[in-house]
Design a protein around this motif. Sequence first.
Motif, mmCIF file in Angstrom:
data_model
loop_
_atom_site.group_PDB
_atom_site.id
_atom_site.type_symbol
_atom_site.label_atom_id
_atom_site.label_comp_id
_atom_site.label_asym_id
_atom_site.label_seq_id
_atom_site.Cartn_x
_atom_site.Cartn_y
_atom_site.Cartn_z
ATOM 1 N N ALA A 59 16.914 30.235 30.512
ATOM 2 C CA ALA A 59 17.543 30.352 29.191
ATOM 3 C C ALA A 59 16.499 29.991 28.146
ATOM 4 C CB ALA A 59 18.727 29.401 29.094
ATOM 5 N N MET A 60 16.414 30.801 27.091
ATOM 6 C CA MET A 60 15.455 30.527 26.026
ATOM 7 C C MET A 60 16.208 30.098 24.765
ATOM 8 S SD MET A 60 12.922 33.280 24.342
ATOM 9 C CE MET A 60 12.691 33.256 22.592
ATOM 10 N N TYR A 61 15.723 29.012 24.164
ATOM 11 C CA TYR A 61 16.327 28.492 22.935
ATOM 12 C C TYR A 61 15.298 28.573 21.813
ATOM 13 C CZ TYR A 61 19.209 26.359 26.562
ATOM 14 O OH TYR A 61 19.994 26.151 27.663
ATOM 15 N N THR A 62 15.735 28.219 20.620
ATOM 16 C CA THR A 62 14.803 28.212 19.493
ATOM 17 C C THR A 62 13.693 27.197 19.739
ATOM 18 O OG1 THR A 62 16.801 28.507 18.205
ATOM 19 C CG2 THR A 62 14.777 28.253 16.965
ATOM 20 N N ASP A 63 14.023 26.091 20.435
ATOM 21 C CA ASP A 63 13.032 25.024 20.596
ATOM 22 C C ASP A 63 12.530 24.872 22.019
ATOM 23 O OD1 ASP A 63 15.278 24.114 21.802
ATOM 24 O OD2 ASP A 63 15.223 22.100 20.965
ATOM 25 N N GLY A 64 12.640 25.920 22.846
ATOM 26 C CA GLY A 64 12.095 25.787 24.198
ATOM 27 C C GLY A 64 12.838 26.632 25.211
ATOM 28 N N ALA A 65 12.863 26.163 26.466
ATOM 29 C CA ALA A 65 13.493 26.942 27.539
ATOM 30 C C ALA A 65 13.981 26.001 28.637
ATOM 31 C CB ALA A 65 12.484 27.931 28.106
ATOM 32 N N GLU A 66 14.923 26.514 29.448
ATOM 33 C CA GLU A 66 15.424 25.751 30.596
ATOM 34 C C GLU A 66 15.623 26.688 31.771
ATOM 35 O OE1 GLU A 66 18.072 22.330 28.295
ATOM 36 O OE2 GLU A 66 19.119 24.020 29.212
ATOM 37 N N VAL A 67 15.426 26.168 32.973
ATOM 38 C CA VAL A 67 15.760 26.933 34.175
ATOM 39 C C VAL A 67 16.995 26.273 34.797
ATOM 40 C CG1 VAL A 67 15.014 27.624 36.485
ATOM 41 C CG2 VAL A 67 13.385 27.676 34.597
ATOM 42 N N TRP A 68 18.020 27.092 35.103
ATOM 43 C CA TRP A 68 19.273 26.592 35.682
ATOM 44 C C TRP A 68 19.487 27.204 37.055
ATOM 45 C CZ3 TRP A 68 23.276 23.487 33.534
ATOM 46 C CH2 TRP A 68 23.000 22.995 32.242
ATOM 47 N N ASP A 69 20.144 26.440 37.899
ATOM 48 C CA ASP A 69 20.613 26.983 39.171
ATOM 49 C C ASP A 69 22.101 27.257 38.982
ATOM 50 O OD1 ASP A 69 21.482 27.551 41.669
ATOM 51 O OD2 ASP A 69 20.397 25.929 42.658
ATOM 52 N N THR A 70 22.488 28.542 38.972
ATOM 53 C CA THR A 70 23.886 28.877 38.644
ATOM 54 C C THR A 70 24.823 28.623 39.828
ATOM 55 O OG1 THR A 70 23.509 31.179 39.258
ATOM 56 C CG2 THR A 70 23.208 30.617 36.962
ATOM 57 N N LYS A 71 24.225 28.513 41.037
ATOM 58 C CA LYS A 71 25.078 28.235 42.200
ATOM 59 C C LYS A 71 25.635 26.818 42.082
ATOM 60 C CE LYS A 71 23.576 30.681 45.954
ATOM 61 N NZ LYS A 71 22.529 30.830 46.952
ATOM 62 N N GLU A 72 24.712 25.885 41.799
ATOM 63 C CA GLU A 72 25.117 24.473 41.675
ATOM 64 C C GLU A 72 25.536 24.139 40.240
ATOM 65 O OE1 GLU A 72 24.994 22.693 44.441
ATOM 66 O OE2 GLU A 72 24.070 24.345 45.560
ATOM 67 N N VAL A 73 25.317 25.056 39.328
ATOM 68 C CA VAL A 73 25.504 24.841 37.891
ATOM 69 C C VAL A 73 24.815 23.541 37.453
ATOM 70 C CG1 VAL A 73 27.112 24.949 35.958
ATOM 71 C CG2 VAL A 73 27.723 26.007 38.101
ATOM 72 N N GLN A 74 23.497 23.487 37.698
ATOM 73 C CA GLN A 74 22.732 22.340 37.185
ATOM 74 C C GLN A 74 21.332 22.791 36.759
ATOM 75 O OE1 GLN A 74 21.444 20.462 41.486
ATOM 76 N NE2 GLN A 74 23.014 19.484 40.314
ATOM 77 N N MET A 75 20.761 22.004 35.833
ATOM 78 C CA MET A 75 19.462 22.366 35.280
ATOM 79 C C MET A 75 18.344 22.002 36.261
ATOM 80 S SD MET A 75 18.066 21.424 31.533
ATOM 81 C CE MET A 75 17.658 19.754 31.903
#
Length: 1223
Positions: free
Chosen positions: A767-783
């Motif tokens: 996921a990209m935001y205005t101030d950076g990015a994050e990688v998520w695991d959608t199976k576990e729903v955690q960052m």
Amino acid sequence: MLPYTVNFKVSARTLTGALNAHNKAAVDWGWQGLIAYGCHSLVVVIDSNTAQTLQVLEKHKADIVKVKWARENYHHNIGSPYCLRLASADVNGKIIVWDVAAGVAQCEIQEHVKPIQDVQWLWNQDASRDLLLAIHPPNYIVLWNADTGTKLWKKSYADNILSFSFDPFDPSHLTLLTSEGIVFISDFSPSKAPSGPGKKVYISSPHCSPAHNKLAAATGAKRALNKVKVLVTQEKPSAEFVALNDCLQLAYLPSKRSHMLLLYPREILILDLEVNQTVGVIAIERTGVPFLQVIPCSQRDGLFCLHENGCITLRVRRSYSSICTTSSDEPDLDPVQELTYDLRSQCDAIRVTKTVRPFSMVCCPVNENAAALIVSDGRVMIWELKSAVCSRNARNSSAVSPLYSPVSFCGIPGGVLQNKLPDLSLDNMIGQSAIAGEEHPKGSILQEVHLKFLLTGLLSGLPSPQFAIRMCPPLTTKNIKMYQPLLAVGTSNGSVLVYHLTSGLLHKELSVHSCEVKGIEWTSLTSFLSFAASTPNNMGLVRNELQLVDLPTGRSTAFRGDRGNDESPIEMIKVSHLKQYLAVVFKDKPLELWDIRTCTLLREMSKSFPAITALEWSPSHNLKSLRKKQLATREAMARQTVVSDAELGAVESSVISLLQEAESKSELSQNISAREHFVFTDNDGQVYHLTVEGNSVKDSARIPPDGSMGSITCIAWKGDTLVLGDMDGNLNFWDLKGRVSRGIPTHRSWVRKIRFAPGKGNQKLIAMYTDGAEVWDTKEVQMVSSLRSGRNVTFRILDVDWCTSDKVILASDDGCIRVLEMSMKSTCFRMDEQELVEPVWCPYLLVPRAALALKAFLLHQPWNGRYSLDISHIDYPENEEIKTLLQEQLHALSNDIKKLLLDPEFTLLQRCLLVSRLYGDESELHFWTVAAHYLHSLSQAKSGDTVVTKDGAPKDKLNNPLDICYDVLCENAYFQKFQLERVNLQEVKRSTYDHTRKCTDQLLLLGQTDRAVQLLLETSADNQHYYCDSLKACLVTTVTSSGPSQSTIKLVATNMIANGKLAEGVQLLCLIDKAADACRYLQTYGEWNRAAWLAKVRLNSEECADVLKRWADHLCSPQVNQKSKALLVLLSLGCFVSVAETLHSMRYFDRAALFVEACLKYGAFGVSEDTEKLITAIYTDYARSLKSLGFKQGAVHFASKAGAAGRDLLNELGSPKEEATEG
């Protein structure tokens, strides 16, 4: 596993772009042949031969301002191997010392938080190679141990320090360029900080000198240059003088002692520091392009100059060969009025714009025949000097004296049959400038040469941001044969760059659009769609460009035909999962659906169609069921062929014929339109689900908005997971199978983009935001990982994508594109893991044992009587992988170098010199240059074909002397001539009484008494020294005639010396020809360099040798510890046995063994019991060190030469049990 493999391994890497203004001076060319430069907060390392990026170092948090490679002037062995060490300093005052090959920071240093002004490795003593001197603003110099990060000492000065320069001939002399003037420090030492504030001198700016008044006419210019006043004064200059701040650079000349240059935008001043006065000016005409930087050469008296238009010029000092007599009768006729540097070659300029301008230049320190230009847009241009022999009649009639090729090649005059490579280095291209009073030898041996610059390497960076990036479709089992990891980068100027991520090289640059590229979507492995929109007019309408690009041909077609003028801007384009359909979303205009295969518009939605904020295609489709139907039909078709045609139903036959046609058109049966779905959201957050099949579009479901979500900005869909992101930073995870949804507030503001990772079952999402990015695991729903601008990184993220199933790509506003592991931690990589397109010669990348074994393999050719570059024939029981790496290194050598190494005429000394150049080994290069010169002169003298002059120098050596950059190591006769020419120049340039006095002192020491008397008699009657000088003139003229006076003068001289007047006492001793005593006194009082100088100019060879031997003993003493310099002094004296003993005692076994071989070849050793003992000891020890490298054949070769002493070792080597010794 599949039997064939394809190279699609993508390692983490950084593609760099334009530079920052702070990076202007952050560049260095190391002895290893690699160039390092700063790009924002990154350090980029490139190979100078192939112009490939080898490493990008990332750890600094601020812009880089300086980079410096560690010097290589030490003896390399298994304990101190060839390694790539680099120091980089940034704007926040942090210095990092890197192991570049491993990409690891070895040490971090921080003193203040202001930008470092300058850093330099100390290179001049044998004790430690880890010392780093740095300027910490505003006015501190600090000496650091760069291995441990400890501070050794710190010293402050009165003024702001801008840069510094070490005297290459005397390590205790350091000069600081400050905002006020120049500070000379003469007691620099690693062990303690300099005492006192140093000697401060001011410079009156050259703009006030007449050099600028009359540069129009040549004669006027000449006269003006002769009038240049003293530019170095003790008093602070008066107000009309401009301050020093327009002095761009200060540097010592490495080609001759005590000369320094000062660079101004429109002139270069050459100062002679003995008289603190300008002896040469290189001025630019009014219309000329100003200077930016200058690099003085050491091999020849030349200057590489960089101008503001990016042009690099080479200027070489003019020879004065036809010179009038220098006797005292006609001192006025002396023509050496000026040090003149003639322009010999220049390269093409670059196009300078507001954003593109030259930053700085570096020169190859090993060969001095190439320069690299760093441009602000990230380009690196490597210019090499090439020499061409020009025919006699092609001589131009210009005043510039001709340049001649040197007599020797690789240190010694080559044989007639020998292969030569004149472009190897600057001193192999052009001979020395003739010294005054000397004619160039007549005859055809000297060929006239011209020099020209050739662009041999170009590396371009990414253009300036913005960027839109998109990785090509992922690797699957079906496309594995033709897959290439390509990344398309849309740029702000409308072009699309395609990078190959295995090598990191630019694959294609395509000019597609006329304005900034907003987005790219691939339609297959070899084609993509990109869109751009012009700036809106006053009605908010634009010209939309949507292009379909075919990569192999580069053909670009307007996908929407004539549509696109004066319409609402395209917001996004989305390609369906099977690459059949394209959805084009506009800002204020309904959606368009296109068929990608036929480039036809399937449907333009009605005006009442809701406005779309986000859209995504579903990964589910009915292709499989269609295929099944198709197979069933095929089987039916096969069955029907048996049945008669008449029994076939008309409908079925038409279906079959259609299918046959479809089959023939495409193996993948692309013409069957499978049903695909997409979802989109409107302004209210309502989710719509539509189905597309062929040209029909059906509305299948609507899901009411989720109250917890704001306005939806993006959607991603993979498998049974659908993820929505909104303006407020919320992520909503929908499990379509379980029919549950989870909303997670990330508190990160606007979600700009979300994308699933490729790979079956891989549910990771970026996921990209205005101030950076994050990688998520959608199976576990955690960052999984997070990156925030300003917190863990300094850059802002512009675009993101997945590169492979576990690597992400980030485009950032520092103009770089990074391929990172999923953790998004910036990491450097190991250089030996890199996939390079062209092989790179850099033995520093090998493990230490292998690098040293390769060196031995090259040096001791021929093996078994064969000259070969194939290491597989050699008994080297190392694992195959290392042998392969060595063979790759040998393949990377240029054909010219290979030809030299395989040439039987190429002598051992030349081979040693060439290999030291290939390895960038500074200490070996100097050792073998001096050794080759004096061993060759010895053999010349022995063969009896040379006339020996009165001072013991063979006559022919004056035509081919050792370069003057070796200073007191040169032949006495040549050294004396050089000193006389220098004092002539000082005399012509003198302008004050002080200078006249210094010239008089020099003339007296050189024995030029008549001219000294003339200068003494010039003192005017109102000068306070008038009486003294008149008496001194009388003394000088009468002293030689009277015998008894000598003892009186000697007594007076010794009293003077005892009472602290050393210089005056030495002068008196020289008057009565007691220069040997004078040297002894100088040495007693620690003036070793002065003593060596005096011995060279005044003593006969035996007395001179005594003085220099005492100096060599002093250099070897533990408190001085400069044995490597002592070796060179002993070589210049012809003490070859002492050199071999010293090398052996220093445990330089490889150099000792090669030196002994060379001495035996040239007959430099007398055969005696002692030398025999020494030779066998050296050979045995060297054989042992080769054995420890695992280089068995070399060990056997030297053990068998060592006679009885080597027998035990031979037995060990021959024994069946091989001990694998680890180095």
